[in-house]
Structure formats: C-alpha cells, structure tokens
Enzyme design. Structure first.
Site, PDB file in Angstrom:
ATOM      1  CD  GLU A  42      -2.129   1.330   2.973  1.00 25.13           C
ATOM      2  OE1 GLU A  42      -2.350   2.444   3.503  1.00 25.13           O
ATOM      3  OE2 GLU A  42      -2.366   0.253   3.554  1.00 25.13           O
ATOM      4  CE  LYS A 137      -7.489   1.319   7.779  1.00 22.94           C
ATOM      5  NZ  LYS A 137      -6.552   2.322   7.184  1.00 22.94           N
TER       6      LYS A 137
END
Length: 222
Positions: A42, A137
């Site tokens: 990421e 998340k």
C-alpha cells in the site's frame, strides 16, 4: 482482476504500508519487501499535500508495471473520490481508507478495485459492509486489541476484517487467531529511518520475520 486481488489478500494476508517514503525510494523498498516474501503493498496519499497526489499515483503505476504479476499494489489514506480515480487510472488494485465514506466505497467498486475502508465500531463496520466494502479494516487495531476483534466478529461474522495500526511480528499471530483475514503492517516493517540509512537488507529480514510470526513463511509466495 478483482478476483485475483481478493485471492491474493486471502492467501498472502500481509499488506506492507509505505508511508512517508520518498517516491524515488519506493522501488527499492518494494524490492526489499518482495525478497522478504511480501506480495501486497500500500502506497499512502498525504491528505495535507494534494500537490503530491499525482506523484503518489504515478509511483503506484510504476511499481505495478515493474512487478507485474508478482506483487499487487494499492493506495492508502484514500479520503476522496479524486484519489480513487487517480489510483484506478494508475493501475492500482485496491483502495484503503481510515474511515467509512460510502461515496469512496461505491466509486472503488465501480472502478473494479477492492475496497478496504477503516472502522472502529460495530456500527461503522456494518455501514462499510452494507456500502459494499470487500474487507473492513479494524483501525487502530493495537489500541483495541485482538480480544476486541474477536468480540466484534461474534455478531458480525459475515464481515471480513483486517487488522491495521500497530501491527508487527510480536502481535500479528494474535490478530489472525482472533479472526482477522489479514493485516496491514507499516512502521515496524518499512520505517523511513531504515530507508534513509539504506538498510534495505533489514527491511527484507523484517519481512521474513513477520511472515514467520504470522505462520506464512512456508507457503508458496509466487
């Protein structure tokens, strides 16, 4: 292509987070992570510096091109529709956010990317799930602990959670045991200090150690 990303998240589980790393260094960091067994990364946007967003998207595109078929890259700290569009145009595979923004989730799915918004409560997690998120998340995970994740999953077993925030080799196994399908790992793995010192071999070592701690070191990585 979404199916491949979902399969890789379920299989490889660890998403390395590159935050505060200069674009010109990201390639070397990714190479070090790859040599250590990491297959998902990421690259984060800086919300306070919109003038850098295109550079971030371009970095994602370069990594996707260089590591085509070997490592999948997405964007983090995605707060706006504009960032989703930039990531999609660059060839990014997934969108990770610290919050639940239904417009961002919807556009992510429209562009064929995997959606991973952040949530801290049952209400936020359900809102993300109902909006179409592929994963939720749990953030910041360390402050809540694996016990909180296990309790959250009891009534929300239909939601696939990832643990992010303060995750490292010392606690990743506990979150996976509590039901997380994966984890995002940043500072303990890709510290900007290590990059500034040119200690890319240490990043590789930490990646291997993390995968060992997560019980993932013996699985095929390619």
């Amino acid at each position: 292509m979404r199916e491949k990303v979902l399969e890789w998240v379920e299989r490889h589980k660890i998403i390395a987070i590159l935050r505060g790393i200069a674009p010109e260094d990201c390639g070397r960091v990714i190479k070090a992570l790859y040599e250590g067994g990491i297959r998902l990364a990421e690259i984060t946007y800086d919300p306070g510096r919109p003038e850098t967003w295109q550079e971030t998207a371009d970095t994602i595109g370069c990594i996707e091109s260089e590591f085509a078929g070997k490592l999948l890259t997405g964007a983090g700290t995605v707060l706006t529709r504009e960032q989703v569009e930039m990531t999609a145009a660059a060839g990014g595979r997934f969108i990770i956010s610290p919050d639940v923004n239904c417009e961002v989730i919807a556009l992510t799915k429209q562009r064929g990317l995997v959606s991973i918004p952040g949530a801290a409560t049952a209400s936020e997690a359900m809102a993300a799930h109902q909006a179409g998120a592929d994963y939720v998340k749990l953030f910041p995970a360390r402050e809540m602990g694996p016990g909180y994740l296990k309790a959250l999953r009891a009534p929300l077993g239909q939601i696939r959670f990832m643990a992010v925030g303060g995750i490292g080799a010392e606690n990743v196994a506990a979150y996976l045991a509590a039901g997380a399908v994966g984890a995002g790992v940043g500072g303990s793995l890709t510290s900007p200090g290590l990059v500034q010192e040119g200690r890319f071999d240490e990043i590789t070592r930490r990646a291997r150690h993390l995968l060992e701690a997560a019980g993932l070191s013996k699985q095929p990585q390619d």
